[in-house]
Design an enzyme around this catalytic site. Structure first.
Site, PDB file in Angstrom:
ATOM      1  N   LYS A 178       0.838  -1.215   0.000  1.00 44.41           N
ATOM      2  CA  LYS A 178       0.000   0.000   0.000  1.00 44.41           C
ATOM      3  C   LYS A 178       0.868   1.258   0.000  1.00 44.41           C
ATOM      4  CE  LYS A 178      -2.101  -1.164   3.802  1.00 44.41           C
ATOM      5  NZ  LYS A 178      -1.474  -2.468   4.023  1.00 44.41           N
ATOM      6  N   THR A 179       1.832   1.284   0.928  1.00 46.52           N
ATOM      7  CA  THR A 179       2.690   2.467   1.005  1.00 46.52           C
ATOM      8  C   THR A 179       3.503   2.592  -0.277  1.00 46.52           C
ATOM      9  OG1 THR A 179       2.779   2.193   3.390  1.00 46.52           O
ATOM     10  CG2 THR A 179       4.449   3.609   2.411  1.00 46.52           C
ATOM     11  N   ASP A 186      -1.852   7.759   3.666  1.00 50.41           N
ATOM     12  CA  ASP A 186      -1.451   6.423   4.130  1.00 50.41           C
ATOM     13  C   ASP A 186      -2.079   6.163   5.509  1.00 50.41           C
ATOM     14  OD1 ASP A 186      -0.226   3.980   4.166  1.00 50.41           O
ATOM     15  OD2 ASP A 186       1.838   4.725   4.204  1.00 50.41           O
ATOM     16  N   GLU A 187      -2.242   4.904   5.874  1.00 48.50           N
ATOM     17  CA  GLU A 187      -2.775   4.504   7.187  1.00 48.50           C
ATOM     18  C   GLU A 187      -4.125   5.183   7.462  1.00 48.50           C
ATOM     19  OE1 GLU A 187      -1.072   2.278   8.889  1.00 48.50           O
ATOM     20  OE2 GLU A 187       1.051   2.517   8.358  1.00 48.50           O
ATOM     21  N   GLN A 202      -5.459  -3.066  10.939  1.00 50.70           N
ATOM     22  CA  GLN A 202      -4.334  -2.420  11.625  1.00 50.70           C
ATOM     23  C   GLN A 202      -4.742  -1.120  12.298  1.00 50.70           C
ATOM     24  OE1 GLN A 202      -0.323  -2.679   9.683  1.00 50.70           O
ATOM     25  NE2 GLN A 202      -1.510  -3.401   7.943  1.00 50.70           N
ATOM     26  N   ARG A 205       5.293  -7.297  10.939  1.00 47.84           N
ATOM     27  CA  ARG A 205       6.495  -6.483  10.707  1.00 47.84           C
ATOM     28  C   ARG A 205       7.649  -7.357  10.232  1.00 47.84           C
ATOM     29  NH1 ARG A 205       4.217  -2.889   9.187  1.00 47.84           N
ATOM     30  NH2 ARG A 205       2.423  -4.217   9.544  1.00 47.84           N
TER      31      ARG A 205
HETATM   32  P1  ATP Z   1       1.712  -2.098   6.003  1.00 47.98           P
HETATM   33  O1  ATP Z   1       0.282  -2.493   6.003  1.00 47.98           O
HETATM   34  O2  ATP Z   1       2.488  -2.844   6.997  1.00 47.98           O
HETATM   35  O3  ATP Z   1       1.889  -0.606   6.048  1.00 47.98           O
HETATM   36  P2  ATP Z   1       2.067  -1.972   3.146  1.00 47.98           P
HETATM   37  O4  ATP Z   1       0.861  -2.578   2.536  1.00 47.98           O
HETATM   38  O5  ATP Z   1       2.162  -0.509   3.178  1.00 47.98           O
HETATM   39  O6  ATP Z   1       2.298  -2.593   4.595  1.00 47.98           O
HETATM   40  P3  ATP Z   1       4.623  -1.835   1.877  1.00 47.98           P
HETATM   41  O7  ATP Z   1       5.407  -1.417   3.047  1.00 47.98           O
HETATM   42  O8  ATP Z   1       4.304  -0.851   0.839  1.00 47.98           O
HETATM   43  O9  ATP Z   1       3.302  -2.584   2.372  1.00 47.98           O
HETATM   44  O10 ATP Z   1       5.327  -3.052   1.178  1.00 47.98           O
HETATM   45  C1  ATP Z   1       5.807  -4.168   1.890  1.00 47.98           C
HETATM   46  C2  ATP Z   1       7.099  -4.682   1.266  1.00 47.98           C
HETATM   47  O11 ATP Z   1       6.818  -5.308   0.030  1.00 47.98           O
HETATM   48  C3  ATP Z   1       8.086  -3.582   0.968  1.00 47.98           C
HETATM   49  O12 ATP Z   1       9.374  -4.058   1.219  1.00 47.98           O
HETATM   50  C4  ATP Z   1       7.871  -3.325  -0.502  1.00 47.98           C
HETATM   51  O13 ATP Z   1       9.013  -2.786  -1.112  1.00 47.98           O
HETATM   52  C5  ATP Z   1       7.584  -4.710  -1.013  1.00 47.98           C
HETATM   53  N1  ATP Z   1       6.763  -4.741  -2.244  1.00 47.98           N
HETATM   54  C6  ATP Z   1       5.549  -4.196  -2.406  1.00 47.98           C
HETATM   55  N2  ATP Z   1       5.090  -4.424  -3.657  1.00 47.98           N
HETATM   56  C7  ATP Z   1       6.034  -5.140  -4.307  1.00 47.98           C
HETATM   57  C8  ATP Z   1       6.160  -5.691  -5.629  1.00 47.98           C
HETATM   58  N3  ATP Z   1       5.214  -5.559  -6.538  1.00 47.98           N
HETATM   59  N4  ATP Z   1       7.291  -6.358  -5.917  1.00 47.98           N
HETATM   60  C9  ATP Z   1       8.260  -6.513  -4.999  1.00 47.98           C
HETATM   61  N5  ATP Z   1       8.208  -6.024  -3.759  1.00 47.98           N
HETATM   62  C10 ATP Z   1       7.112  -5.337  -3.408  1.00 47.98           C
HETATM   63 MG    MG Z   2       2.324   0.837   4.777  1.00 41.85          MG
END
Ligand code: ATP
Ligand code: MG
Length: 679
Positions: free
Chosen positions: A32-33, A218-219, A249, A610
């Site tokens: 997402k981020t 975000d969040e 979350q 995490r």
């Molecule tokens: P959270 O809910 O914990 O905030 P999130 O959904 O924001 O998590 P991110 O932090 O954006 O998730 O991504 C998690 C990990 O996965 C990061 O290391 C990111 O670089 C990696 N990632 C996300 N999308 C891809 C992709 N398409 N290919 C490879 N790595 C990815």
């Molecule tokens: Mg995130």
């Protein structure tokens, strides 16, 4: 350079989405981020001017990281003019430009907690309520809650169930009036006034809404009502708002976060495009499976699928430790082992806990082993005022010539030796060239010293001498420390000074941790004495580090220690989720007062997710409270993790209790295992 092919189809769809509202409601680690950062980069590559881009996150750390990632993707110069900020810093910008429309001058100041407390105390005195049980922090907490819900002073309604609220109704308008007279605002005002400004002045609302053509948050699951209102005003004209979040979350209900904002986003913005992300890129299969099976026990949630193609990975390890110290020792053993085995840096490890006071044992062990660490969102244990106060007593008892420590406690807790008397004592000591300790022993001879103060000095001297004698008995060190706590009524003093009950409780808890520290010292030492204990403590005393050491510590490759709340959005190759016991996680307050186990389960889910490669779950059979061992029960969340994902380690080699205790704790342990595996 940023490449759309590095994204999966759903992420790509979100990143390239052109206009209109967009919702990404997806589980942890699904990117997402990353979608937000890539979307910013993509927009710039499509020729969108940087000024039109706004991204809002919850913490300064997250905002900084996001800005850095975008810079890495498209270069620093392409980011100039865009706003990547927290809610508060965004509002400061807007208010700096227009707060005059609300009757403030543009050079307004922002009141920090200490300024706010002082102002409230002045107001209480003004209305003659300074002797009531009312206290500044509790009033401020209520004012803050009102502001988070956009309740201005004239609309504040006292609540019959809350005895303090009628006083708040009197104080709140006066507080706002005084702030205005001082041309100052508090943190909550930043948001509340920005909303007021945009609501009252539609030209400004239009101006900002038009400027920020592309908005991202975000969040989003943790927005409170005032943040929500602000976002609606900003998105007003065009609704080009992209929000990402995960209802699983949402962990800030206690600060007014309202999960319905994300769940009802589609109703708020009809025509919203909803994109689901289902692939998790962060964690290995076992970790993800554990997270999924814990969170599915929450009743009210949007069902989500989350899978990974990264393989099962290492099994999760559950370490049942003897006590809190053993837990810290085991964590360090694994830090050493995993660092070597996986060729990791210290920065790849995070130690997570539910409450900040749990950090003490880890800090001690890390310092003991000389491992660099950073403590996020909390003060280092031995830097805390309540701890320094007790240590100052012990150091004075050990050596009354230590004048820095002596002065620290001479009138703490208050014993009627006021500042002017202390000045006289210091002056006299300098004139006569004798130590402060000597002067105190003949206080009545100090010029202009009144009898009452001289008597107070006498009893201080008597106290120190009495404890010098008591601490000479090595077998009674713990009891003597306890007696000192009781005689000085530290806890009562903390409650008197710190009116926020929650903070006061935490401070008292911290002091109790010092008793635990003494009890551990006694266990580990054959010839204990006060000096030995203080030597051990001073090993951890940050004052012994040079200033540069302190600063450079932040730059070092270091293990991260932080609470589950601060860990949101972050990721680490190896995570230690500690204190998995009833009372910690779920926290005792949620079991006995708020009955909100679901929020605790979400915290547990945040913690598990995490971890990238390896997750350690830790809990103790017993913990020290007031220096005595207390039996603990394994967290109910452990039993929600399927057996096959976990490898259990008993830490057998580290048992040092007597055989009888051992029998009891072993049966207790097997109960726990049974419970844990869902037998
Ligand atoms: P959270 O809910 O914990 O905030 P999130 O959904 O924001 O998590 P991110 O932090 O954006 O998730 O991504 C998690 C990990 O996965 C990061 O290391 C990111 O670089 C990696 N990632 C996300 N999308 C891809 C992709 N398409 N290919 C490879 N790595 C990815
Ligand atoms: Mg995130």
């Amino acid at each position: 350079m940023f490449d759309l092919n590095s994204l999966n189809p759903q992420q790509r769809e979100a990143v390239t989405h052109k206009k209109g509202s967009l919702l990404l409601l997806a589980g942890a680690g699904s990117g997402k981020t990353r979608v937000i950062t890539c979307r910013i980069a993509h927009l710039r590559q499509q020729g969108v001017p940087a000024q039109q881009i706004l991204a809002v996150t919850f913490t300064n750390k997250a905002a900084r990281e996001m800005a850095e990632r975008v810079q890495e993707m498209i270069g620093r110069s392409s980011t100039k003019g865009m706003v990547i900020a927290t809610f508060h810093s965004l509002c400061v910008r807007i208010l700096k430009a227009h707060i005059d429309r609300l009757g403030f001058k543009k050079n307004f100041s922002i009141y920090a907690a200490a300024d706010q407390q002082r102002l409230i105390r002045d107001l209480l005195r003004e209305i003659g309520a300074d002797n009531s049980s009312a206290d500044a922090d509790q009033i401020l907490w209520r004012i803050s809650t009102a502001k988070n819900h956009l309740i201005f002073p004239d609309h504040y309604q006292p609540d019959d169930r809350d005895p303090l609220s009628s006083l708040v109704a009197t104080i709140y308008p006066r507080y706002q009036k005084s702030l205005k007279a001082f041309n100052a605002v508090d943190f909550d005002d930043l948001l509340m006034f920005t909303v007021q400004l945009l609501e009252r002045h539609t030209d400004l609302q239009k101006q900002y809404s038009e400027r920020f053509q592309y908005q991202m948050v975000d969040e989003y699951q943790d927005t409170n009502p005032v943040q929500y209102r602000l976002l609606k005003l900003l998105a007003g004209g065009h609704g080009n708002l992209c929000v990402v979040g995960d209802d699983d979350q949402s962990i800030y209900a206690f600060r007014g976060a309202d999960i319905t904002h994300i769940l009802d986003f589609e109703l708020d913005f009809p025509g919203t495009k909803v994109i689901k992300l289902e692939q998790n890129y962060r964690s290995s299969g076992n970790i993800l499976a554990a997270a999924n099976s814990v969170i599915k026990n929450n009743q009210k949630r949007k069902e989500k699928i989350l899978w990974t193609d990264s393989g099962a990975g290492a099994k999760i390890e559950y370490l049942l430790c003897e006590d809190g110290e053993d837990e810290a020792r085991q964590v360090m053993e694994y830090v050493h082992a995993e660092k070597y085995r996986r060729r990791l840096n210290y920065g790849d490890f995070a130690i997570l806990y539910r409450t900040n006071s749990q950090s003490r044992a880890f800090e001690e062990q890390l310092r003991y082993e000389n491992i660099p660490y950073v403590l996020i969102g909390g003060q280092q244990f031995f830097d805390r005022k309540e701890i320094k106060d007790v240590i100052a007593y012990l150091k004075t008892i050990q050596n009354p010539a230590d004048e820095v420590n002596l002065l620290r406690i001479l009138n703490y807790p208050k014993r009627g030796i006021g500042e002017s008397s202390i000045d006289r004592i210091i002056r006299y000591s300098a004139e006569k060239n004798i130590s402060l300790w000597k002067v105190l022993q003949q206080a009545s001879q100090v010029p202009e010293m009144n009898d009452r103060t001289a008597t107070a000095c006498d009893s201080f001297v008597d106290l120190i001498k009495r404890y010098q004698n008591r601490f000479k008995q090595p077998l009674r060190l713990l009891e003597t420390l306890q007696e000192l706590f009781t005689e000085l009524k530290f806890a009562a003093e903390i409650y008197r000074q710190e009116k926020d009950i929650q903070i006061a409780k935490r401070r008292v808890d911290n002091q109790e941790e010092l008793l635990n520290s003494m009890s551990v010292y006694l266990e580990r030492t054959t010839h204990p004495d006060l000096t030995g204990f203080l030597d051990r403590i001073s090993l951890f005393d940050d004052d012994s580090l040079g200033k540069n050491d302190k600063e450079s510590k932040l730059q070092l490759d270091a293990v991260t220690l932080m609470s589950l709340h601060s860990s949101k959005g972050l990721e680490f190759p190896v995570v230690f989720l500690t204190g998995l016991e009833e009372g910690f996680l779920p926290h005792k307050k949620s079991i006995h007062e708020t009955f909100d186990i679901d929020e605790e389960r979400r915290l547990c889910y945040v913690g598990i997710t995490r971890a990238k490669q390896q997750l350690f779950l830790l809990g103790a059979r017993q913990r020290r409270k007031y220096g005595k061992l207390e039996q603990r029960e394994a967290s109910r969340f452990l039993s929600e993790i399927p057996e096959g994902l976990v490898q259990i380690s008993t830490g057998d080699n580290k048992c040092n209790s007597n055989p009888e205790d051992e029998a009891i704790s072993a049966s207790h342990f097997f109960d726990n295992i049974g419970q844990m595996l869902g037998d």
